[in-house]
Design a protein around this motif. Structure first.
Motif, PDB file in Angstrom:
ATOM      1  N   THR A  64     -23.667  32.716 -36.689  1.00  0.00           N
ATOM      2  CA  THR A  64     -25.033  32.347 -36.318  1.00  0.00           C
ATOM      3  C   THR A  64     -25.201  30.837 -36.403  1.00  0.00           C
ATOM      4  OG1 THR A  64     -25.878  32.554 -38.577  1.00  0.00           O
ATOM      5  CG2 THR A  64     -25.896  34.537 -37.218  1.00  0.00           C
ATOM      6  N   GLY A  65     -26.005  30.309 -35.514  1.00  0.00           N
ATOM      7  CA  GLY A  65     -26.308  28.878 -35.563  1.00  0.00           C
ATOM      8  C   GLY A  65     -25.247  27.988 -34.970  1.00  0.00           C
ATOM      9  N   ALA A  66     -24.385  28.520 -34.111  1.00  0.00           N
ATOM     10  CA  ALA A  66     -23.422  27.669 -33.408  1.00  0.00           C
ATOM     11  C   ALA A  66     -24.153  26.836 -32.365  1.00  0.00           C
ATOM     12  CB  ALA A  66     -22.349  28.519 -32.744  1.00  0.00           C
ATOM     13  N   THR A  67     -23.525  25.747 -31.937  1.00  0.00           N
ATOM     14  CA  THR A  67     -24.088  24.907 -30.881  1.00  0.00           C
ATOM     15  C   THR A  67     -23.154  24.929 -29.684  1.00  0.00           C
ATOM     16  OG1 THR A  67     -25.150  23.455 -32.491  1.00  0.00           O
ATOM     17  CG2 THR A  67     -24.906  22.609 -30.253  1.00  0.00           C
ATOM     18  N   ASN A  68     -23.694  25.258 -28.526  1.00  0.00           N
ATOM     19  CA  ASN A  68     -22.875  25.332 -27.307  1.00  0.00           C
ATOM     20  C   ASN A  68     -22.373  23.953 -26.890  1.00  0.00           C
ATOM     21  OD1 ASN A  68     -23.218  28.088 -27.036  1.00  0.00           O
ATOM     22  ND2 ASN A  68     -24.930  27.912 -25.599  1.00  0.00           N
ATOM     23  N   PRO A  69     -21.255  23.913 -26.171  1.00  0.00           N
ATOM     24  CA  PRO A  69     -20.806  22.640 -25.583  1.00  0.00           C
ATOM     25  C   PRO A  69     -21.893  22.037 -24.703  1.00  0.00           C
ATOM     26  CG  PRO A  69     -19.081  24.309 -25.413  1.00  0.00           C
ATOM     27  CD  PRO A  69     -20.307  25.010 -25.908  1.00  0.00           C
ATOM     28  N   ASN A  70     -21.878  20.701 -24.592  1.00  0.00           N
ATOM     29  CA  ASN A  70     -22.939  20.024 -23.830  1.00  0.00           C
ATOM     30  C   ASN A  70     -22.605  19.851 -22.360  1.00  0.00           C
ATOM     31  OD1 ASN A  70     -21.112  17.876 -23.741  1.00  0.00           O
ATOM     32  ND2 ASN A  70     -22.113  16.770 -25.413  1.00  0.00           N
ATOM     33  N   GLY A  71     -21.466  20.341 -21.921  1.00  0.00           N
ATOM     34  CA  GLY A  71     -21.138  20.322 -20.505  1.00  0.00           C
ATOM     35  C   GLY A  71     -20.411  19.094 -20.022  1.00  0.00           C
ATOM     36  N   THR A  72     -20.296  18.054 -20.835  1.00  0.00           N
ATOM     37  CA  THR A  72     -19.664  16.823 -20.355  1.00  0.00           C
ATOM     38  C   THR A  72     -18.145  16.941 -20.272  1.00  0.00           C
ATOM     39  OG1 THR A  72     -19.629  15.931 -22.610  1.00  0.00           O
ATOM     40  CG2 THR A  72     -21.540  15.393 -21.231  1.00  0.00           C
ATOM     41  N   SER A  73     -17.581  18.004 -20.874  1.00  0.00           N
ATOM     42  CA  SER A  73     -16.136  18.202 -20.762  1.00  0.00           C
ATOM     43  C   SER A  73     -15.756  18.763 -19.393  1.00  0.00           C
ATOM     44  CB  SER A  73     -15.646  19.153 -21.865  1.00  0.00           C
ATOM     45  OG  SER A  73     -15.859  18.590 -23.139  1.00  0.00           O
ATOM     46  N   CYS A  74     -16.763  19.183 -18.622  1.00  0.00           N
ATOM     47  CA  CYS A  74     -16.539  19.707 -17.273  1.00  0.00           C
ATOM     48  C   CYS A  74     -17.359  18.890 -16.288  1.00  0.00           C
ATOM     49  CB  CYS A  74     -16.955  21.174 -17.193  1.00  0.00           C
ATOM     50  SG  CYS A  74     -16.069  22.258 -18.349  1.00  0.00           S
ATOM     51  N   SER A  75     -17.133  19.161 -15.020  1.00  0.00           N
ATOM     52  CA  SER A  75     -17.878  18.427 -13.998  1.00  0.00           C
ATOM     53  C   SER A  75     -19.249  19.034 -13.738  1.00  0.00           C
ATOM     54  CB  SER A  75     -17.076  18.402 -12.688  1.00  0.00           C
ATOM     55  OG  SER A  75     -16.814  19.733 -12.250  1.00  0.00           O
ATOM     56  N   THR A  76     -19.485  20.280 -14.206  1.00  0.00           N
ATOM     57  CA  THR A  76     -20.773  20.936 -14.013  1.00  0.00           C
ATOM     58  C   THR A  76     -21.213  21.570 -15.322  1.00  0.00           C
ATOM     59  OG1 THR A  76     -19.841  23.097 -13.414  1.00  0.00           O
ATOM     60  CG2 THR A  76     -20.112  21.489 -11.635  1.00  0.00           C
ATOM     61  N   ALA A  77     -22.426  22.090 -15.315  1.00  0.00           N
ATOM     62  CA  ALA A  77     -22.934  22.785 -16.505  1.00  0.00           C
ATOM     63  C   ALA A  77     -22.222  24.114 -16.727  1.00  0.00           C
ATOM     64  CB  ALA A  77     -24.435  23.019 -16.371  1.00  0.00           C
ATOM     65  N   ASN A  78     -21.605  24.670 -15.663  1.00  0.00           N
ATOM     66  CA  ASN A  78     -20.836  25.907 -15.799  1.00  0.00           C
ATOM     67  C   ASN A  78     -19.458  25.547 -16.334  1.00  0.00           C
ATOM     68  OD1 ASN A  78     -22.986  27.381 -14.518  1.00  0.00           O
ATOM     69  ND2 ASN A  78     -22.281  26.550 -12.572  1.00  0.00           N
ATOM     70  N   CYS A  79     -19.338  25.514 -17.649  1.00  0.00           N
ATOM     71  CA  CYS A  79     -18.166  24.922 -18.302  1.00  0.00           C
ATOM     72  C   CYS A  79     -17.457  25.956 -19.177  1.00  0.00           C
ATOM     73  CB  CYS A  79     -18.616  23.734 -19.152  1.00  0.00           C
ATOM     74  SG  CYS A  79     -17.246  22.777 -19.832  1.00  0.00           S
ATOM     75  N   THR A  80     -16.220  26.290 -18.836  1.00  0.00           N
ATOM     76  CA  THR A  80     -15.426  27.248 -19.615  1.00  0.00           C
ATOM     77  C   THR A  80     -14.809  26.567 -20.831  1.00  0.00           C
ATOM     78  OG1 THR A  80     -14.918  28.521 -17.628  1.00  0.00           O
ATOM     79  CG2 THR A  80     -13.481  28.849 -19.526  1.00  0.00           C
ATOM     80  N   PHE A  81     -14.836  27.264 -21.948  1.00  0.00           N
ATOM     81  CA  PHE A  81     -14.152  26.789 -23.150  1.00  0.00           C
ATOM     82  C   PHE A  81     -13.454  27.971 -23.805  1.00  0.00           C
ATOM     83  CE2 PHE A  81     -18.249  28.201 -24.577  1.00  0.00           C
ATOM     84  CZ  PHE A  81     -18.066  28.707 -25.857  1.00  0.00           C
ATOM     85  N   PHE A  82     -12.596  27.693 -24.779  1.00  0.00           N
ATOM     86  CA  PHE A  82     -11.771  28.726 -25.391  1.00  0.00           C
ATOM     87  C   PHE A  82     -11.888  28.649 -26.908  1.00  0.00           C
ATOM     88  CE2 PHE A  82     -10.020  27.407 -21.374  1.00  0.00           C
ATOM     89  CZ  PHE A  82      -9.767  28.610 -20.723  1.00  0.00           C
ATOM     90  N   VAL A  83     -11.759  29.789 -27.552  1.00  0.00           N
ATOM     91  CA  VAL A  83     -11.722  29.841 -29.008  1.00  0.00           C
ATOM     92  C   VAL A  83     -10.439  30.559 -29.400  1.00  0.00           C
ATOM     93  CG1 VAL A  83     -12.830  30.630 -31.127  1.00  0.00           C
ATOM     94  CG2 VAL A  83     -14.237  29.859 -29.209  1.00  0.00           C
ATOM     95  N   ARG A  84      -9.594  29.865 -30.137  1.00  0.00           N
ATOM     96  CA  ARG A  84      -8.330  30.432 -30.603  1.00  0.00           C
ATOM     97  C   ARG A  84      -8.563  31.044 -31.982  1.00  0.00           C
ATOM     98  NH1 ARG A  84      -4.233  25.406 -28.916  1.00  0.00           N
ATOM     99  NH2 ARG A  84      -5.101  25.118 -26.795  1.00  0.00           N
ATOM    100  N   ILE A  85      -8.254  32.327 -32.099  1.00  0.00           N
ATOM    101  CA  ILE A  85      -8.527  33.079 -33.327  1.00  0.00           C
ATOM    102  C   ILE A  85      -7.223  33.297 -34.080  1.00  0.00           C
ATOM    103  CG2 ILE A  85      -9.479  35.220 -34.276  1.00  0.00           C
ATOM    104  CD1 ILE A  85     -10.999  35.566 -31.633  1.00  0.00           C
ATOM    105  N   SER A  86      -7.248  33.003 -35.365  1.00  0.00           N
ATOM    106  CA  SER A  86      -6.095  33.252 -36.234  1.00  0.00           C
ATOM    107  C   SER A  86      -6.565  33.953 -37.500  1.00  0.00           C
ATOM    108  CB  SER A  86      -5.395  31.941 -36.617  1.00  0.00           C
ATOM    109  OG  SER A  86      -4.939  31.252 -35.472  1.00  0.00           O
ATOM    110  N   THR A  87      -5.833  34.972 -37.937  1.00  0.00           N
ATOM    111  CA  THR A  87      -6.135  35.655 -39.193  1.00  0.00           C
ATOM    112  C   THR A  87      -4.985  35.438 -40.163  1.00  0.00           C
ATOM    113  OG1 THR A  87      -5.126  37.776 -38.574  1.00  0.00           O
ATOM    114  CG2 THR A  87      -7.411  37.404 -37.873  1.00  0.00           C
TER     115      THR A  87
END
Length: 434
Positions: A151-174
């Motif tokens: 809870t309370g995460a902050t989304n990317p601001n879009g500047t890493s992509c050329s548009t607001a429709n910006c894909t990102f990835f989360v790598r999960i490790s246990t």
């Protein structure tokens, strides 16, 4: 030359011998893991996904990670790394923040819950773009779906992509320990921020108003038609007699047409609307706006011997048999056709309110059904402004849905009132305030 090739063959045999030994020692899967630089113990988690409560750039959001462990080993720490790519060097998307808020879990085995970890010595957990969580619990896990919600995460601001429709990835490790050092499972999920889609619409000002005749003589039993079904342009008081007070509706058997007047109003004006009338000035002399013989010469003042029936005026009064008078009143508000909100006249839940001057009974919930055709009876209170000045019959302070004024008309002559065909006319106007 032969010596050279012989040396190459010997070296190849040695290499194959080493590889065979490695395969026998670790198995094929373990060998691939070592060649990839990973741990021989870690396997890929399956059925993995990230659900975002909102995808708006830079918005605060809840991230729910759902995945199935690849093995039943205990899990005591978790690492979620946000990256711009699924593999390779992890570069965090601009603006993302996973360090705020708290974590919750479901479908994990063990009595101890994970808590967000921002104080660990693990370098990855000291980065605001990553999420770490840990617990002390050695319970084995089942190969079923597990969830962790941040809870309370902050989304990317879009500047890493050329548009607001910006894909990102989360790598999960246990990990099976609380130090994030003994891997169990790993895998990657993908999410995307999106631009906001705005849906526009307009609702125009609406007013539906009609005036006509109706056989309805109640407020909460009969349902008036919609304005498209309201017809008739006249009501008949029948033959007037000084022995009776003639009040609509007058039955056909008594010479009338069994009609009252009706004024129905619908509007989305949030500040309400007013229903007004003004008496049409007919041809003739004096008293042009009352019940009269069209074109007749009438006398000024209250005279009983001309072809004009004296109008009651703007101070309401009863109509008594034999005392020359003409007037109009609102018997009640019929809202049986109303569907947009609760509307009942007898329960006092209606919006269109009678003006006191034209209120037949003075009651907010009592309907005046007095026909006044019996000799010596007294009808309710009536008024009529013959001057042609606009007068308010009823008004509302809010919206209206098919609320209908049931209008009654009353008249009586004196014994010396001249014969003739008498009529009165009025314009009704609805004025909404948006």
């Amino acid at each position: 030359m032969w010596q050279y090739f012989r040396g190459v063959l010997v070296e190849m045999r040695r290499t194959l011998t080493v590889l065979t030994a490695l395969v026998m020692l670790f198995g094929a899967t373990g060998l691939v893991s070592l060649l990839d630089g990973g741990s021989a113990a870690a396997v890929t988690i399956t059925s993995r996904s990230i659900t975002m409560s909102t995808a708006v750039i830079s918005a605060s959001a809840n991230y729910t990670f759902t995945f199935t462990p690849g093995q039943t080993t205990q899990v005591e720490s978790l690492l979620f790394q946000s990256c711009t790519t699924a593999v390779g060097t992890c570069t965090a998307p601009s603006g993302v923040n996973l360090s705020g808020g708290t974590v919750s879990q479901s479908s994990w085995q063990g009595a101890t819950s994970f808590v967000k970890d921002t104080t660990t010595s693990s370098p990855a957990c000291n980065v605001t773009t990553n999420l770490c969580a840990k617990r002390t619990d050695t319970t084995s896990q089942t190969l079923t779906a597990h969830t962790i919600t941040d809870t309370g995460a902050t989304n990317p601001n879009g500047t890493s992509c050329s548009t607001a429709n910006c894909t990102f990835f989360v790598r999960i490790s246990t990990f099976s320990d609380t130090a994030y050092s003994t891997p169990v499972d790993n895998g990657t999920v993908a999410g995307s921020t999106t631009q906001t889609l705005t849906i526009n619409a307009t609702i125009q000002e609406q007013l539906i108003f009609c005036i006509g005749a109706t056989t309805i003589d109640d407020s909460n039993t009969s349902t008036p038609p919609a304005c498209s079904g309201v017809g008739g342009t006249s009501v008949s008081l029948g033959p007037l007699s000084s022995a009776n007070t003639s009040v609509t509706p007058v039955t056909v058997a008594n010479g009338g047409d069994n009609n009252n007047g009706i004024a129905e109003l619908s509007t989305n004006a949030t500040s309400g609307a007013a229903v007004t009338y003004n008496a049409i000035q007919q041809s003739g002399t004096n008293h042009q706006g009352t019940l009269r013989v069209v074109g007749a010469t009438c006398n000024a003042g209250s005279v009983n011997t001309d072809q004009c029936v004296n109008a009651i005026g703007t101070t309401k009064s009863t109509v008594t048999a034999g005392v020359e008078a003409f007037g109009m009143a609102v018997a009640g508000i019929n809202c049986k056709a109303t569907t947009a909100y609760t509307c009942s006249y007898t329960a006092n839940s209606y919006n269109l309110r009678k003006n006191s001057t034209y209120d037949a009974t003075g009651s907010a919930t009592t309907y005046d059904a007095d026909t006044g055709l019996v000799a010596g009876t007294t009808a309710g209170s009536y008024a009529w402004d013959e001057s042609g000045t606009s007068g308010t019959v009823a008004s509302s302070s809010t919206v209206l849905d098919k609320e209908a004024l049931i209008l009654k008309f009353a008249a009586t002559p004196t014994i010396v009132t001249p014969t003739g065909s008498y009529s009165a006319q009025a314009n009704f106007v609805a004025t909404p305030t948006f």
